[in-house]
Motif scaffolding. Structure first.
Motif, PDB file in Angstrom:
ATOM      1  N   ASP A   1       1.268  -7.632  -3.494  1.00  0.00           N
ATOM      2  CA  ASP A   1       0.648  -8.944  -3.808  1.00  0.00           C
ATOM      3  C   ASP A   1       0.796 -10.211  -3.195  1.00  0.00           C
ATOM      4  O   ASP A   1       2.163 -10.552  -2.625  1.00  0.00           O
ATOM      5  CB  ASP A   1       1.123  -9.030  -5.133  1.00  0.00           C
ATOM      6  CG  ASP A   1       0.756  -7.933  -6.333  1.00  0.00           C
ATOM      7  OD1 ASP A   1      -0.401  -8.331  -6.876  1.00  0.00           O
ATOM      8  OD2 ASP A   1       1.358  -6.844  -6.409  1.00  0.00           O
TER       9      ASP A   1
ATOM     10  N   TRP B   1      -4.553  -9.210  -4.570  1.00  0.00           N
ATOM     11  CA  TRP B   1      -3.699  -8.859  -5.800  1.00  0.00           C
ATOM     12  C   TRP B   1      -3.648  -7.377  -5.700  1.00  0.00           C
ATOM     13  O   TRP B   1      -4.913  -6.766  -5.738  1.00  0.00           O
ATOM     14  CB  TRP B   1      -4.301  -9.463  -7.129  1.00  0.00           C
ATOM     15  CG  TRP B   1      -4.076 -10.757  -7.472  1.00  0.00           C
ATOM     16  CD1 TRP B   1      -3.686 -11.723  -6.688  1.00  0.00           C
ATOM     17  CD2 TRP B   1      -4.075 -11.558  -8.890  1.00  0.00           C
ATOM     18  NE1 TRP B   1      -3.361 -13.033  -7.146  1.00  0.00           N
ATOM     19  CE2 TRP B   1      -3.686 -12.786  -8.562  1.00  0.00           C
ATOM     20  CE3 TRP B   1      -4.743 -10.963  -9.747  1.00  0.00           C
ATOM     21  CZ2 TRP B   1      -3.585 -13.615  -9.491  1.00  0.00           C
ATOM     22  CZ3 TRP B   1      -4.370 -11.903 -11.018  1.00  0.00           C
ATOM     23  CH2 TRP B   1      -3.976 -13.344 -10.952  1.00  0.00           C
ATOM     24  N   ARG B   2      -2.479  -6.647  -5.861  1.00  0.00           N
ATOM     25  CA  ARG B   2      -2.628  -5.278  -5.701  1.00  0.00           C
ATOM     26  C   ARG B   2      -2.783  -4.567  -7.419  1.00  0.00           C
ATOM     27  O   ARG B   2      -1.641  -5.068  -7.989  1.00  0.00           O
ATOM     28  CB  ARG B   2      -1.351  -4.708  -5.261  1.00  0.00           C
ATOM     29  CG  ARG B   2      -0.811  -3.276  -4.944  1.00  0.00           C
ATOM     30  CD  ARG B   2       0.509  -3.105  -4.273  1.00  0.00           C
ATOM     31  NE  ARG B   2       0.634  -1.899  -4.290  1.00  0.00           N
ATOM     32  CZ  ARG B   2       0.958  -1.305  -3.216  1.00  0.00           C
ATOM     33  NH1 ARG B   2       0.541  -1.830  -1.838  1.00  0.00           N
ATOM     34  NH2 ARG B   2       1.207  -0.019  -2.885  1.00  0.00           N
TER      35      ARG B   2
ATOM     36  N   GLN C   1       6.148  -8.666  -6.250  1.00  0.00           N
ATOM     37  CA  GLN C   1       5.683  -7.568  -5.143  1.00  0.00           C
ATOM     38  C   GLN C   1       6.424  -6.333  -5.200  1.00  0.00           C
ATOM     39  O   GLN C   1       5.955  -5.227  -4.766  1.00  0.00           O
ATOM     40  CB  GLN C   1       5.821  -8.232  -3.901  1.00  0.00           C
ATOM     41  CG  GLN C   1       4.897  -9.371  -3.316  1.00  0.00           C
ATOM     42  CD  GLN C   1       5.248 -10.888  -4.044  1.00  0.00           C
ATOM     43  OE1 GLN C   1       6.465 -10.887  -4.628  1.00  0.00           O
ATOM     44  NE2 GLN C   1       4.052 -11.322  -4.715  1.00  0.00           N
TER      45      GLN C   1
ATOM     46  N   ASN D   1       5.476  -4.292  -8.498  1.00  0.00           N
ATOM     47  CA  ASN D   1       4.126  -3.641  -8.479  1.00  0.00           C
ATOM     48  C   ASN D   1       3.976  -3.000  -7.392  1.00  0.00           C
ATOM     49  O   ASN D   1       3.158  -1.957  -7.551  1.00  0.00           O
ATOM     50  CB  ASN D   1       3.234  -4.825  -8.277  1.00  0.00           C
ATOM     51  CG  ASN D   1       1.982  -4.670  -9.065  1.00  0.00           C
ATOM     52  OD1 ASN D   1       1.557  -3.941  -9.862  1.00  0.00           O
ATOM     53  ND2 ASN D   1       0.791  -5.542  -8.502  1.00  0.00           N
TER      54      ASN D   1
ATOM     55  N   ARG E   1       2.961 -14.530  -7.747  1.00  0.00           N
ATOM     56  CA  ARG E   1       2.141 -13.315  -7.402  1.00  0.00           C
ATOM     57  C   ARG E   1       1.644 -13.542  -6.011  1.00  0.00           C
ATOM     58  O   ARG E   1       1.414 -12.568  -5.271  1.00  0.00           O
ATOM     59  CB  ARG E   1       1.234 -12.978  -8.641  1.00  0.00           C
ATOM     60  CG  ARG E   1       0.396 -11.616  -7.853  1.00  0.00           C
ATOM     61  CD  ARG E   1      -0.530 -11.388  -9.222  1.00  0.00           C
ATOM     62  NE  ARG E   1      -0.799  -9.944  -9.228  1.00  0.00           N
ATOM     63  CZ  ARG E   1      -1.717  -9.321  -9.950  1.00  0.00           C
ATOM     64  NH1 ARG E   1      -1.757  -9.713 -11.177  1.00  0.00           N
ATOM     65  NH2 ARG E   1      -2.013  -7.927  -9.507  1.00  0.00           N
ATOM     66  N   ASP E   2       1.107 -14.586  -5.826  1.00  0.00           N
ATOM     67  CA  ASP E   2       0.250 -14.715  -4.760  1.00  0.00           C
ATOM     68  C   ASP E   2       0.682 -16.079  -3.793  1.00  0.00           C
ATOM     69  O   ASP E   2      -0.060 -16.497  -2.777  1.00  0.00           O
ATOM     70  CB  ASP E   2      -1.225 -14.604  -4.837  1.00  0.00           C
ATOM     71  CG  ASP E   2      -1.577 -15.764  -5.893  1.00  0.00           C
ATOM     72  OD1 ASP E   2      -0.815 -16.803  -5.965  1.00  0.00           O
ATOM     73  OD2 ASP E   2      -2.710 -15.781  -6.481  1.00  0.00           O
TER      74      ASP E   2
END
Length: 508
Positions: free
Chosen positions: A63, A104-105, A207, A210, A304-305
């Motif tokens: 991510d 986004w994974r 990261q 996830n 997240r990003d």
């Protein structure tokens, strides 16, 4: 007569209880000499890269990974027109911000692509058409793509859309998801060369968890919490001149079953830390290092990003985290303070919103304790004195500043002595400005002996360490070194610095 004596005894008990004084500065040994337990309860991959080694598939596509996509047929880069909000084109000869996508994974092989203006790439009309656009801010199936990687060149890729067809760059202005062919030749309009921006690669808690996924992440994290910091570490710290720890925590610590991809269990580790701190006569600073939405966009805030999105809408839920922590640890004799938020970013975090949160967070702590200190962290990239007048209205409040001789051009060409002089002159002056007679206490919550000086001698490091201890020792609440451990032997690890005689904390 017996009843009368009991009554007198009861009155005396009430009197004694009501006259118990609050803790004085001397009783908690201010100023504190602390160390940050970074990467323990909030992951920071740069401190322990091996945590990510066993992510099984696409571990370079976690991510927040930023990528640029070159059409092999057109030799042009994909780009959301105007940075987002309309169609996606393939007409850029070079790549910069607009041509960069953040992943986004969703699964090991499926991803969503966020663009510069924070929309997501997807099929038009919520998946009813084939034209590729970047308009949705709430991604779903039509914004999810499977990435297929070439077996001989993993950065040569194709995107399969939710309609089962492949994304293709038909022309410089027509990008669609309707290609049914196969093959990896340059002339194939569905083939793209992916460039991963390695300097934009995030390795935080989001990261990590996830990346491993819901089946593997709980065991990975539990093993990490159980082994990264142990009782032996507290024994070592106490024996070597430290009297406190600053422990970064994330907002998900309040739940045994937090929202995915986070996993529960870090609260037990924090409980253990309080037990060990009490055993070895140390104090604990609980530091909300990662707020929901990310207050600074850095991996240590579990973004997240890479976007900073904490704001007005997150105030109450963040206060709820502080309320939970205060209610759980307020009566613990090892609690020194609760830091309401680490390193909010200016101007991304509005000052008025931050003050609203700090005021509500302070009240949440005071519901449970009048003696624990409450720490307000300065905003990054802001006037370090901007909270002084605001904080002066509260009781037992501390302002946290972070001092690194790194990360800016100012220190790039400084030699060892210039760095040391900067500490004694500029840092000393900066701290004196904050040490207001009737204002909040001051805390250098992060500092290190890592610097940009190449070829520095052991004596240089010892002098640099001493300079910082001399100056930061005037912070009225204390200081905390960053960090206790690092995967490599270097000055980012205070334990290594102590064991190798680069720093001596017993003499200060």
């Amino acid at each position: 007569m017996a009843n009368h004596n009991n009554y007198i005894t009861l009155l005396m008990s009430f009197y004694l209880l009501s006259s118990v004084p609050t803790l004085s500065l001397a009783e908690i040994n201010l100023p504190l000499k602390a160390v940050n337990l970074g990467n323990w309860l909030v992951t920071e991959g740069w401190l322990e890269p091996s945590l990510f080694d066993k992510i099984p598939i696409n571990k370079d596509l976690l991510d927040g990974t930023q990528v640029q996509l070159l059409s092999t047929k057109l030799n042009k880069y994909l780009c959301p027109e105007n940075g987002g909000g309309t169609i996606v084109v393939a007409n850029r000869t070079s790549a910069s911000g607009w041509e960069t996508f953040r992943l986004w994974r969703i699964t090991e092989s499926s991803f969503q692509l966020r663009v510069f203006n924070k929309q997501f790439v997807g099929l038009e009309n919520q998946g009813q058409g084939n034209t590729i656009v970047a308009v949705s801010t709430n991604p779903g199936d039509s914004e999810t793509f499977e990435i297929l990687r070439n077996s001989n060149d993993s950065n040569r890729i194709r995107f399969k859309a939710s309609n089962g067809l492949f994304l293709q760059a038909q022309t410089e202005t027509i990008v669609t998801a309707d290609y049914e062919g196969s093959g990896w030749e340059d002339e194939n309009p569905s083939v793209f060369q992916m460039k991963i921006l390695s300097d934009k690669y995030l390795k935080g808690e989001f990261q990590l968890t996830n990346g491993y996924g819901p089946d593997k992440a709980p065991q990975v994290m539990q093993n990490h919490w159980n082994t990264y910091i142990t009782e032996e570490d507290f024994k070592f710290m106490s024996a070597n001149g430290l009297n406190a720890v600053r422990i970064p925590v994330g907002w998900w610590i309040v739940s045994d079953s937090p929202p995915k991809p986070y996993v529960g269990g870090s609260l037990q580790a924090l409980d253990n830390a309080f037990t060990w701190a009490e055993k070895y006569g140390m104090k604990v600073i609980v530091d909300l290092h990662a707020a929901q939405g990310s207050q600074n966009g850095n991996e240590h805030s579990s973004t997240r990003d890479g976007y900073q999105e904490w704001g007005e809408s997150n105030v109450q839920e963040t206060v709820d985290v502080i309320d939970f922590l205060a209610s759980r640890f307020a009566k613990n004799p090892s609690l020194a303070s609760i830091e309401l938020m680490n390193e909010p970013l200016a101007p991304g975090v509005n000052l008025d919103t931050l003050k609203k949160f700090y005021s509500a967070g302070y009240d949440a702590v005071r519901k449970y304790t009048t003696t624990a200190y409450v720490i307000f962290s300065n905003r990054l990239s802001a006037d370090p004195a901007e909270l002084l007048s605001f904080a002066s209205a509260f009781d037992r409040v501390v302002i946290d500043v972070h001092y690194y001789n790194l990360f800016t051009d100012l220190f790039k060409n400084m030699n060892a002595q210039q760095n040391i002089d900067y500490i004694y002159n500029q840092r000393s002056s900066d701290l004196s400005t904050l040490n207001s007679a009737n204002g909040p206490l001051t805390f250098v919550g992060e500092w290190t002996c890592a610097w940009g000086v190449s070829g520095a001698s052991m004596q240089d490091y010892q002098n640099f360490a001493k300079a910082q201890q001399d100056v930061y020792g005037h912070a009225t609440f204390g200081w905390a070194y960053w960090s206790y451990k690092h995967a490599e032997d270097n000055p980012w690890s205070l334990r290594w610095m102590i064991e190798n005689n680069y720093i001596n904390l017993k003499e200060t």
